[in-house]
Design a protein around this motif. Structure first.
Motif, PDB file in Angstrom:
ATOM      1  N   MET A 171       5.312   1.888   9.363  1.00  0.00           N
ATOM      2  CA  MET A 171       6.405   1.295   8.564  1.00  0.00           C
ATOM      3  C   MET A 171       6.270   1.682   7.097  1.00  0.00           C
ATOM      4  O   MET A 171       7.251   2.031   6.436  1.00  0.00           O
ATOM      5  N   LEU A 172       5.025   1.658   6.621  1.00  0.00           N
ATOM      6  CA  LEU A 172       4.784   2.032   5.223  1.00  0.00           C
ATOM      7  C   LEU A 172       5.085   3.506   4.986  1.00  0.00           C
ATOM      8  O   LEU A 172       5.650   3.878   3.962  1.00  0.00           O
TER       9      LEU A 172
ATOM     10  N   ALA B 212       1.263   0.054  13.417  1.00  0.00           N
ATOM     11  CA  ALA B 212       2.676  -0.283  13.184  1.00  0.00           C
ATOM     12  C   ALA B 212       2.952  -0.461  11.694  1.00  0.00           C
ATOM     13  O   ALA B 212       3.951   0.045  11.154  1.00  0.00           O
ATOM     14  N   SER B 213       2.035  -1.157  11.019  1.00  0.00           N
ATOM     15  CA  SER B 213       2.226  -1.380   9.574  1.00  0.00           C
ATOM     16  C   SER B 213       2.157  -0.066   8.813  1.00  0.00           C
ATOM     17  O   SER B 213       2.967   0.182   7.903  1.00  0.00           O
ATOM     18  N   LEU B 214       1.189   0.768   9.183  1.00  0.00           N
ATOM     19  CA  LEU B 214       1.073   2.070   8.501  1.00  0.00           C
ATOM     20  C   LEU B 214       2.296   2.942   8.759  1.00  0.00           C
ATOM     21  O   LEU B 214       2.772   3.633   7.858  1.00  0.00           O
TER      22      LEU B 214
ATOM     23  N   PHE C 175      -0.359  -4.448  -0.834  1.00  0.00           N
ATOM     24  CA  PHE C 175       0.994  -3.986  -1.193  1.00  0.00           C
ATOM     25  C   PHE C 175       1.734  -5.005  -2.048  1.00  0.00           C
ATOM     26  O   PHE C 175       2.675  -4.642  -2.750  1.00  0.00           O
TER      27      PHE C 175
ATOM     28  N   ALA D 160       8.667   3.847   4.675  1.00  0.00           N
ATOM     29  CA  ALA D 160       9.121   3.354   3.363  1.00  0.00           C
ATOM     30  C   ALA D 160       8.867   4.403   2.284  1.00  0.00           C
ATOM     31  O   ALA D 160       9.746   4.697   1.472  1.00  0.00           O
TER      32      ALA D 160
ATOM     33  N   SER E  51       7.753  -3.739   3.996  1.00  0.00           N
ATOM     34  CA  SER E  51       7.400  -2.839   5.106  1.00  0.00           C
ATOM     35  C   SER E  51       5.979  -3.109   5.592  1.00  0.00           C
ATOM     36  O   SER E  51       5.694  -3.033   6.783  1.00  0.00           O
ATOM     37  N   SER E  52       5.108  -3.442   4.632  1.00  0.00           N
ATOM     38  CA  SER E  52       3.714  -3.691   5.023  1.00  0.00           C
ATOM     39  C   SER E  52       3.570  -5.043   5.734  1.00  0.00           C
ATOM     40  O   SER E  52       2.629  -5.250   6.484  1.00  0.00           O
ATOM     41  N   PHE E  53       4.516  -5.935   5.498  1.00  0.00           N
ATOM     42  CA  PHE E  53       4.378  -7.314   5.975  1.00  0.00           C
ATOM     43  C   PHE E  53       5.160  -7.588   7.257  1.00  0.00           C
ATOM     44  O   PHE E  53       4.855  -8.556   7.972  1.00  0.00           O
ATOM     45  N   ILE E  54       6.140  -6.731   7.548  1.00  0.00           N
ATOM     46  CA  ILE E  54       7.132  -7.057   8.584  1.00  0.00           C
ATOM     47  C   ILE E  54       6.508  -7.255   9.975  1.00  0.00           C
ATOM     48  O   ILE E  54       6.940  -8.129  10.724  1.00  0.00           O
ATOM     49  N   PHE E  55       5.461  -6.475  10.327  1.00  0.00           N
ATOM     50  CA  PHE E  55       4.850  -6.618  11.661  1.00  0.00           C
ATOM     51  C   PHE E  55       3.750  -7.681  11.668  1.00  0.00           C
ATOM     52  O   PHE E  55       3.464  -8.285  12.691  1.00  0.00           O
ATOM     53  N   ILE E  56       3.158  -7.878  10.513  1.00  0.00           N
ATOM     54  CA  ILE E  56       2.020  -8.804  10.442  1.00  0.00           C
ATOM     55  C   ILE E  56       2.494 -10.260  10.337  1.00  0.00           C
ATOM     56  O   ILE E  56       1.824 -11.168  10.848  1.00  0.00           O
TER      57      ILE E  56
ATOM     58  N   LEU F 242      10.518  -2.668  -1.055  1.00  0.00           N
ATOM     59  CA  LEU F 242      10.538  -1.929   0.216  1.00  0.00           C
ATOM     60  C   LEU F 242       9.121  -1.758   0.768  1.00  0.00           C
ATOM     61  O   LEU F 242       8.874  -1.971   1.965  1.00  0.00           O
ATOM     62  N   LEU F 243       8.193  -1.402  -0.113  1.00  0.00           N
ATOM     63  CA  LEU F 243       6.809  -1.190   0.331  1.00  0.00           C
ATOM     64  C   LEU F 243       6.164  -2.508   0.765  1.00  0.00           C
ATOM     65  O   LEU F 243       5.522  -2.566   1.813  1.00  0.00           O
TER      66      LEU F 243
ATOM     67  N   ILE G 206      -3.731  -5.620   4.171  1.00  0.00           N
ATOM     68  CA  ILE G 206      -2.670  -4.641   3.815  1.00  0.00           C
ATOM     69  C   ILE G 206      -1.510  -5.294   3.045  1.00  0.00           C
ATOM     70  O   ILE G 206      -1.152  -4.812   1.965  1.00  0.00           O
TER      71      ILE G 206
END
Lengths: 287, 232
Positions: A18-19, A14-16, B209, A22, B178-183, B174-175, B205
């Protein structure tokens, strides 16, 4: 334990994802912005070229019209005036000594009027179509133009060319420089109240420079352009120069007066036609 | 004290780099005088605040103390500083009002989330990370960045985005988010003393980022020119 491993993978994926989104978004913005700018630039270039073409066509039409009028004056009016002069001469011969003094005076006056009109027609046709320019080039044409104006005792016009042998340029360039010179000198005479005009023509590297300086009252080119009528001449100069990628710079010399400096990239003609063009030939001015 | 920090750094090098890399954009902002731009002034305040919080968290982590309280408290401040930067980038009055309302609303929401996530607030040893607030912060910041990108494309006023400082700042944000939103919500369950669940690479991750984000900030600030500020 298996569930926790799956959760880890799910989080990672999911994170990948999303990245990746982006990164794609950033790349898209950069690409799209660049493309839109290129499109905008292309449109601007097309508009610019179109305007240039319009301007070029308008100026060509003007030259063609000048030629047509000059030709009509030369072929029709000029011929008729020559015939009138011939007829008058015959009439004078036929009348012999039988006419009285008053009749004789009228005859001579008519003859002189016809001769004067022929000269006027000739001058107008030459003004309309600078045949010297086509035949001998810019230096001679400017010198001839100055010579015509030299009749005015209160005005001194000097001309300096940077070199003795001025290489012939493309017809369009020569005509443009000649018309600009005409306009600037006429402006100085009409509006500047000057007593001295200096014309300089020179070639520096890849540019031909024409400078017209007067010792008159001077002017503000920006204000002139803003006014509806007065700036038409200056706008005309700029329009002519725009077609040939030329520039014009107006200056106020410290000692007074005004100075205009026009520059155009050189367009040498390798194979100059030595035979002069017929001044009044019916053709589109192909420059 | 120093050997304790050194031991922590050797155990957790990526996290330590993420703490101290903040100094790079911070020094650059001062060196390039980017703070003359109100948005970059807020970025400077954000970086100073972030550095203070990160250093406190670094110290408490090295001392084996629970530092999630600082993590939770910093969330509304981070959002206020970052959304404040966009306040100066958009001209719409309605949008500016919405931003101010969102800052107040988010502050209330975070306080509620902290209270909800920690029924016993005085027990700092077992303090837990918020469940929603960090994710909501991420969603809001990503939305603001995308709105700004839309505005850039629509207005077509920036010829080269690669030399436009705020574009780099937005890309970094944004990066990172995006890397943090699910974690972020997972931290609520995993970041506890009794937890035996290790997120593995997924845990690193966002830190990676965060470093990238600081580097993007630095690139943006490097491109900032006081001479061209009026044009921007």
């Amino acid at each position: 334990m298996q569930n926790s491993e799956e959760l880890k993978w799910a989080l990672l994926v999911a994170s990948l994802a999303m990245l990746t989104m982006a990164f794609c978004m950033i790349s898209f913005v950069m690409y799209y912005q660049k493309r839109r700018f290129e499109e905008e630039k292309k449109i601007n270039d097309i508009e610019k070229n179109y305007n240039r073409l319009l301007l070029d066509t308008a100026l060509n039409s003007e030259e063609t019209e000048r030629r047509r009028i000059a030709q009509d004056l030369h072929d029709d009016i000029g011929t008729m005036l020559s015939l009138t002069k011939l007829s008058l001469n015959q009439l004078i011969k036929m009348a012999g000594n039988s006419r009285n003094e008053k009749e004789d005076q009228i005859m001579r006056k008519s003859q002189s009027l016809v001769e004067e009109t022929i000269l006027h027609v000739r001058r107008i046709t030459r003004d309309l179509v600078p045949t010297t320019l086509e035949r001998f080039g810019l230096l001679e044409a400017i010198e001839e133009f100055i010579h015509k104006l030299a009749e005015d005792k209160n005005l001194t016009i000097s001309f300096h060319a940077g070199m003795e042998e001025f290489p012939r340029q493309a017809q369009k360039l020569e005509l443009t420089l000649y018309r600009i010179m005409q306009e600037l000198v006429n402006n100085a005479i009409k509006h500047a109240n000057c007593t001295r005009i200096e014309i300089t023509l020179e070639i520096r590297e890849e540019l031909i420079g024409l400078r017209v300086t007067d010792n008159g009252i001077g002017f503000d080119p920006e204000k002139m352009k803003e006014s509806s009528m007065a700036g038409l001449g200056l706008l005309g100069i700029e329009s002519r120069l725009a077609i040939l990628n030329g520039t014009v710079l107006y200056e106020k010399p410290e000692k007074g007066g005004a100075s205009a400096f026009a520059q155009i990239p050189v367009m040498p003609v390798a194979d100059v036609k030595l035979e002069p063009l017929h001044p009044f030939r019916r053709e589109r001015v192909n420059v | 004290m120093f050997p304790v920090y050194l031991t922590y750094c050797t155990k957790n090098p990526v996290g330590c780099i993420a703490v101290f890399i903040t100094l790079l954009p911070l020094i650059l902002i001062i060196y390039r005088k980017a703070y003359i731009d109100p948005s970059f002034k807020l970025l400077l305040l954000y970086l100073i605040f972030k550095l203070i919080i990160d250093v406190i968290m670094f110290h408490t982590a090295a001392m084996h103390q629970n530092n999630l309280l600082y993590f939770n408290i910093a969330i509304p401040f981070y959002y206020s500083f970052l959304s404040g930067m966009f306040y100066f980038k958009f001209s719409s009055i309605t949008f500016k009002r919405f931003l101010i309302a969102s800052m107040i609303g988010f502050l209330i929401f975070t306080v509620w989330d902290i209270l909800k996530s920690n029924s016993q607030l005085h027990d700092l040893h077992n303090h837990r990370a918020v469940l929603f607030a960090k994710t909501v912060e991420g969603v809001l910041i990503i939305a603001l960045v995308l709105l700004f990108f839309y505005d850039i494309i629509k207005s077509l006023q920036i010829p080269n985005l690669l030399t436009f400082p705020f574009f780099w700042v937005c890309s970094g944000l944004l990066l990172y988010y995006s890397s943090f939103i699910f974690i972020a919500p997972v931290f609520h369950y995993t970041a506890t003393w009794k937890n035996s669940f290790d997120l593995g690479i997924a845990n690193t991750i966002p830190t990676l980022f965060e470093i990238l984000c600081a580097l993007f900030f630095s690139i943006g600030i490097y491109h900032f020119s006081t001479a061209d500020y009026a044009k921007q």
